[in-house]
Design an enzyme around this catalytic site. Structure first.
Site, PDB file in Angstrom:
ATOM      1  N   VAL A 156       0.833  -1.199   0.000  1.00  0.00           N
ATOM      2  CA  VAL A 156       0.000   0.000   0.000  1.00  0.00           C
ATOM      3  C   VAL A 156       0.871   1.254   0.000  1.00  0.00           C
ATOM      4  O   VAL A 156       0.598   2.226  -0.720  1.00  0.00           O
ATOM      5  CB  VAL A 156      -0.961  -0.004   1.209  1.00  0.00           C
ATOM      6  CG1 VAL A 156      -1.770   1.293   1.249  1.00  0.00           C
ATOM      7  CG2 VAL A 156      -1.896  -1.201   1.155  1.00  0.00           C
ATOM      8  N   CYS A 157       1.929   1.241   0.786  1.00  0.00           N
ATOM      9  CA  CYS A 157       2.817   2.402   0.866  1.00  0.00           C
ATOM     10  C   CYS A 157       3.443   2.718  -0.491  1.00  0.00           C
ATOM     11  O   CYS A 157       3.580   3.885  -0.874  1.00  0.00           O
ATOM     12  CB  CYS A 157       3.918   2.162   1.894  1.00  0.00           C
ATOM     13  SG  CYS A 157       3.308   1.839   3.565  1.00  0.00           S
ATOM     14  N   SER A 158       3.807   1.679  -1.235  1.00  0.00           N
ATOM     15  CA  SER A 158       4.409   1.899  -2.554  1.00  0.00           C
ATOM     16  C   SER A 158       3.432   2.591  -3.494  1.00  0.00           C
ATOM     17  O   SER A 158       3.814   3.474  -4.264  1.00  0.00           O
ATOM     18  CB  SER A 158       4.865   0.564  -3.152  1.00  0.00           C
ATOM     19  OG  SER A 158       5.850  -0.044  -2.346  1.00  0.00           O
ATOM     20  N   LEU A 171       3.049   6.444  -2.305  1.00  0.00           N
ATOM     21  CA  LEU A 171       4.145   7.354  -2.610  1.00  0.00           C
ATOM     22  C   LEU A 171       4.276   7.600  -4.107  1.00  0.00           C
ATOM     23  O   LEU A 171       4.597   8.710  -4.535  1.00  0.00           O
ATOM     24  CB  LEU A 171       5.454   6.838  -2.015  1.00  0.00           C
ATOM     25  CG  LEU A 171       5.713   7.383  -0.600  1.00  0.00           C
ATOM     26  CD1 LEU A 171       4.730   6.797   0.410  1.00  0.00           C
ATOM     27  CD2 LEU A 171       7.143   7.155  -0.157  1.00  0.00           C
TER      28      LEU A 171
END
Length: 226
Positions: A53-55, A58
């Site tokens: 999810v973080c990828s 960002l």
């Protein structure tokens, strides 16, 4: 690695001065208030590098950076990973960008290994994640005051278009005596603030308004005339 300029916060609120700090980032050492300068800023945290999810978040933020630039708003991310991990993760973010309308990383990431900044901003919630930062968002004004705080669970990727929409409202209402109604977006009608009497409002809005109620007076977005 870090030099703090304020004691650990017990709970930041809108209107508080954003705590200042010195930190290592992928763009070198920064002192936060100096880095903000005369701009707005978005400081946001993600739980961990090399996670799915973080990828996506960002890479999408990187694609929207020109929109933040238009709004004189600097962007900086944060997690408890090292500068080295952040640097290695950049290639993955670029790969993920192809699938999520994103772009390669183009803004700095704070390496908060010892969690000092995360603790200062209340980004660690043990009930949600253990020793990792949650998905926090802080919008900070040129006056270094906190204008917006958002918190998302680890399982839910953020909608950065909504953050841009809120930023538009924050910047508009800082300049004009208006508030923005539900689902407002840039260019939509605004609400004259209730603190203004009708007589006072006539001086600011000489073309008049649509009074839905005595306390709900709609006027065109005043920024459209600028």
């Amino acid at each position: 690695m870090f030099k703090l300029f304020k004691k650990k916060s017990t709970g930041l609120r809108i209107g508080d001065t954003a705590p200042d700090f010195k930190a290592e980032t992928t763009d070198g050492t920064i002192k936060f208030h100096d880095w903000i300068g005369d701009s707005y800023a978005m400081l946001f945290s993600h739980p961990k590098d090399f996670t799915p999810v973080c990828s996506t978040e960002l890479s999408r933020t990187a694609a929207l950076k020109p929109e933040f630039d238009k709004r004189n708003t600097k962007v900086m991310g944060l997690s408890v990973d090292s500068v080295g991990d952040h640097a290695m993760w950049e290639n993955d973010i670029g790969d993920v960008a192809k699938h999520f309308n994103g772009a390669p990383l183009n803004f700095p990431l704070i390496a908060d290994n010892d969690k000092k900044v995360a603790e200062l901003y209340g980004m660690i919630h043990p009930g949600e994640l253990d020793n990792l930062t949650i998905r926090s968002v802080f919008i900070i004004g040129p006056d270094k005051k906190i204008k917006l705080i958002m918190t998302y669970p680890a399982s839910t990727g953020r909608n950065f278009l909504e953050i841009l929409r809120a930023l538009d409202s924050i910047q508009l209402t800082a300049k004009h005596k208006v508030a923005t109604p539900v689902d407002w977006k840039h260019g939509d009608d605004c609400i004259i603030v209730p603190a203004l009497s009708d007589d006072e409002a006539k001086g600011l809005f000489p073309d008049g308004w649509n009074a839905v109620k005595s306390y709900l007076r709609l006027v065109p977005d005043p920024s459209k005339n600028k």
